[in-house]
Design a protein around this motif. Structure first.
Motif, PDB file in Angstrom:
ATOM      1  N   VAL A 118      23.543  -9.089   0.389  1.00 10.78           N
ATOM      2  CA  VAL A 118      22.751  -9.617   1.510  1.00 10.78           C
ATOM      3  C   VAL A 118      22.654 -11.135   1.423  1.00 10.78           C
ATOM      4  N   VAL A 119      22.390 -11.671   0.246  1.00  7.59           N
ATOM      5  CA  VAL A 119      22.338 -13.133   0.078  1.00  7.59           C
ATOM      6  C   VAL A 119      23.700 -13.740   0.410  1.00  7.59           C
ATOM      7  N   GLU A 120      24.756 -13.124  -0.078  1.00  2.43           N
ATOM      8  CA  GLU A 120      26.114 -13.600   0.205  1.00  2.43           C
ATOM      9  C   GLU A 120      26.390 -13.620   1.719  1.00  2.43           C
ATOM     10  N   ALA A 121      25.987 -12.565   2.413  1.00  3.13           N
ATOM     11  CA  ALA A 121      26.215 -12.492   3.860  1.00  3.13           C
ATOM     12  C   ALA A 121      25.414 -13.565   4.591  1.00  3.13           C
ATOM     13  N   TRP A 122      24.151 -13.761   4.210  1.00  7.63           N
ATOM     14  CA  TRP A 122      23.345 -14.794   4.864  1.00  7.63           C
ATOM     15  C   TRP A 122      23.920 -16.180   4.608  1.00  7.63           C
ATOM     16  N   GLN A 123      24.458 -16.443   3.444  1.00  7.35           N
ATOM     17  CA  GLN A 123      25.094 -17.740   3.188  1.00  7.35           C
ATOM     18  C   GLN A 123      26.277 -17.925   4.136  1.00  7.35           C
ATOM     19  N   TYR A 124      27.034 -16.866   4.340  1.00  4.07           N
ATOM     20  CA  TYR A 124      28.146 -16.916   5.282  1.00  4.07           C
ATOM     21  C   TYR A 124      27.635 -17.149   6.710  1.00  4.07           C
ATOM     22  N   ILE A 125      26.571 -16.434   7.091  1.00  3.01           N
ATOM     23  CA  ILE A 125      26.006 -16.568   8.441  1.00  3.01           C
ATOM     24  C   ILE A 125      25.502 -17.983   8.678  1.00  3.01           C
ATOM     25  N   TRP A 126      24.859 -18.604   7.684  1.00  2.00           N
ATOM     26  CA  TRP A 126      24.378 -19.985   7.858  1.00  2.00           C
ATOM     27  C   TRP A 126      25.543 -20.941   8.072  1.00  2.00           C
ATOM     28  N   GLU A 127      26.645 -20.715   7.372  1.00  2.00           N
ATOM     29  CA  GLU A 127      27.848 -21.543   7.596  1.00  2.00           C
ATOM     30  C   GLU A 127      28.392 -21.286   8.995  1.00  2.00           C
ATOM     31  N   TRP A 128      28.496 -20.025   9.371  1.00  2.00           N
ATOM     32  CA  TRP A 128      28.989 -19.622  10.684  1.00  2.00           C
ATOM     33  C   TRP A 128      28.120 -20.238  11.785  1.00  2.00           C
ATOM     34  N   SER A 129      26.820 -20.334  11.538  1.00  2.00           N
ATOM     35  CA  SER A 129      25.866 -20.858  12.528  1.00  2.00           C
ATOM     36  C   SER A 129      26.106 -22.326  12.860  1.00  2.00           C
ATOM     37  N   LYS A 130      26.774 -23.039  11.997  1.00  2.16           N
ATOM     38  CA  LYS A 130      27.029 -24.466  12.248  1.00  2.16           C
ATOM     39  C   LYS A 130      27.958 -24.662  13.441  1.00  2.16           C
ATOM     40  N   THR A 131      28.767 -23.646  13.763  1.00  2.00           N
ATOM     41  CA  THR A 131      29.717 -23.785  14.871  1.00  2.00           C
ATOM     42  C   THR A 131      29.534 -22.710  15.943  1.00  2.00           C
ATOM     43  N   ASN A 132      28.458 -21.929  15.852  1.00  2.00           N
ATOM     44  CA  ASN A 132      28.169 -20.882  16.830  1.00  2.00           C
ATOM     45  C   ASN A 132      26.705 -20.961  17.242  1.00  2.00           C
ATOM     46  N   LYS A 133      26.392 -20.485  18.439  1.00  2.00           N
ATOM     47  CA  LYS A 133      25.044 -20.631  18.983  1.00  2.00           C
ATOM     48  C   LYS A 133      24.186 -19.395  18.766  1.00  2.00           C
ATOM     49  N   ARG A 134      23.313 -19.486  17.758  1.00  2.00           N
ATOM     50  CA  ARG A 134      22.351 -18.411  17.522  1.00  2.00           C
ATOM     51  C   ARG A 134      21.190 -18.553  18.501  1.00  2.00           C
ATOM     52  N   ALA A 135      20.596 -17.433  18.880  1.00  2.00           N
ATOM     53  CA  ALA A 135      19.468 -17.450  19.814  1.00  2.00           C
ATOM     54  C   ALA A 135      18.126 -17.589  19.086  1.00  2.00           C
ATOM     55  N   PHE A 136      18.069 -17.192  17.824  1.00  2.00           N
ATOM     56  CA  PHE A 136      16.830 -17.206  17.043  1.00  2.00           C
ATOM     57  C   PHE A 136      15.721 -16.439  17.753  1.00  2.00           C
ATOM     58  N   LEU A 137      16.084 -15.269  18.296  1.00  2.00           N
ATOM     59  CA  LEU A 137      15.098 -14.362  18.891  1.00  2.00           C
ATOM     60  C   LEU A 137      14.645 -13.402  17.798  1.00  2.00           C
ATOM     61  N   THR A 138      15.413 -12.356  17.568  1.00  2.00           N
ATOM     62  CA  THR A 138      15.185 -11.452  16.442  1.00  2.00           C
ATOM     63  C   THR A 138      16.545 -11.108  15.854  1.00  2.00           C
ATOM     64  N   ASP A 139      16.661 -11.269  14.555  1.00  2.00           N
ATOM     65  CA  ASP A 139      17.846 -10.863  13.811  1.00  2.00           C
ATOM     66  C   ASP A 139      17.398  -9.732  12.895  1.00  2.00           C
ATOM     67  N   PHE A 140      18.317  -8.844  12.529  1.00  2.00           N
ATOM     68  CA  PHE A 140      17.884  -7.748  11.666  1.00  2.00           C
ATOM     69  C   PHE A 140      19.017  -7.168  10.837  1.00  2.00           C
ATOM     70  N   GLU A 141      18.604  -6.582   9.707  1.00  2.00           N
ATOM     71  CA  GLU A 141      19.511  -5.909   8.782  1.00  2.00           C
ATOM     72  C   GLU A 141      19.269  -4.411   8.904  1.00  2.00           C
ATOM     73  N   VAL A 142      20.354  -3.642   8.855  1.00  2.00           N
ATOM     74  CA  VAL A 142      20.251  -2.185   8.940  1.00  2.00           C
ATOM     75  C   VAL A 142      20.674  -1.576   7.608  1.00  2.00           C
ATOM     76  N   TYR A 143      19.730  -0.845   7.021  1.00  2.00           N
ATOM     77  CA  TYR A 143      19.956  -0.129   5.767  1.00  2.00           C
ATOM     78  C   TYR A 143      20.036   1.355   6.110  1.00  2.00           C
ATOM     79  N   ASP A 144      21.256   1.868   6.187  1.00  2.00           N
ATOM     80  CA  ASP A 144      21.475   3.251   6.623  1.00  2.00           C
ATOM     81  C   ASP A 144      22.014   4.092   5.464  1.00  2.00           C
ATOM     82  N   GLU A 145      22.719   5.163   5.795  1.00  2.00           N
ATOM     83  CA  GLU A 145      23.213   6.086   4.761  1.00  2.00           C
ATOM     84  C   GLU A 145      24.142   5.406   3.760  1.00  2.00           C
ATOM     85  N   ARG A 146      24.703   4.261   4.131  1.00  2.00           N
ATOM     86  CA  ARG A 146      25.585   3.537   3.206  1.00  2.00           C
ATOM     87  C   ARG A 146      24.800   2.849   2.085  1.00  2.00           C
ATOM     88  N   CYS A 147      23.469   2.920   2.150  1.00  2.00           N
ATOM     89  CA  CYS A 147      22.618   2.228   1.175  1.00  2.00           C
ATOM     90  C   CYS A 147      21.891   3.175   0.221  1.00  2.00           C
TER      91      CYS A 147
END
Length: 168
Positions: A118-147
């Motif tokens: 999860v930390v690794e993914a968020w680090q990637y998302i923060w980098e990705w956010s530098k060149t993409n437009k986030r809305a900053f409404l609600t973001d969420f993580e899904v912990y399903d049967e794979r967890c």
């Protein structure tokens, strides 16, 4: 793109009703080790909070990021809970949230230990956010049967974005 993070487009999700246990924090506090997210997760699991949430729509656990003060630099509300069919009964110490319909980009982690992936993914998302437009409404993580195994899990992270978004 990181070889460990998969991205895909979700045009729009139906609105989601959510009940969970919230805290207010910031990325700065979390990265300095002064954050509250790890202790909220510990309390959530120790006290089986998921079992206390009425009217769950499915067995998945959601972790939401909402009420952003500004962007990733400001404070926000973080809550752990579940999607529900109705918010008529909100247990003491919990809060209901409404995740409105908007475009999302979904990031899927590699398989591994939950805190690490999860930390690794968020680090990637923060980098990705530098060149993409986030809305900053609600973001969420899904912990399903794979967890089911916290040492070999895979998580989807939904990031709200502005406007029409190209497919990856």
């Amino acid at each position: 793109m990181s070889q460990f993070i998969q991205t895909k487009k979700i045009a729009r999700l139906d609105p989601i009703r959510f009940i969970g246990k919230p805290v207010v924090t910031s990325n700065e506090a979390e990265m300095k080790g002064e954050g509250v997210i790890p202790s909220l997760w510990q309390s959530f699991n120790k006290h089986s909070i998921i079992e206390k949430i009425p009217n769950k729509k499915n067995p998945n656990i959601l972790a939401i990021y909402t009420n952003y003060e500004s962007d990733e630099a400001g404070s926000y509300t973080f809550a752990i809970g579940a999607e529900v069919t109705t918010i008529n009964q909100v247990p003491t110490g919990m809060k209901s949230f409404f995740i409105r319909e908007c475009p999302y980009v979904v990031f899927t982690t590699r398989k591994g230990s939950i805190p690490e992936i999860v930390v690794e993914a968020w680090q990637y998302i923060w980098e990705w956010s530098k060149t993409n437009k986030r809305a900053f409404l609600t973001d969420f993580e899904v912990y399903d049967e794979r967890c089911k195994n916290p040492e070999n899990s895979q998580v989807d992270i939904y990031i709200s974005v502005i406007g029409d978004f190209p497919l990856f």
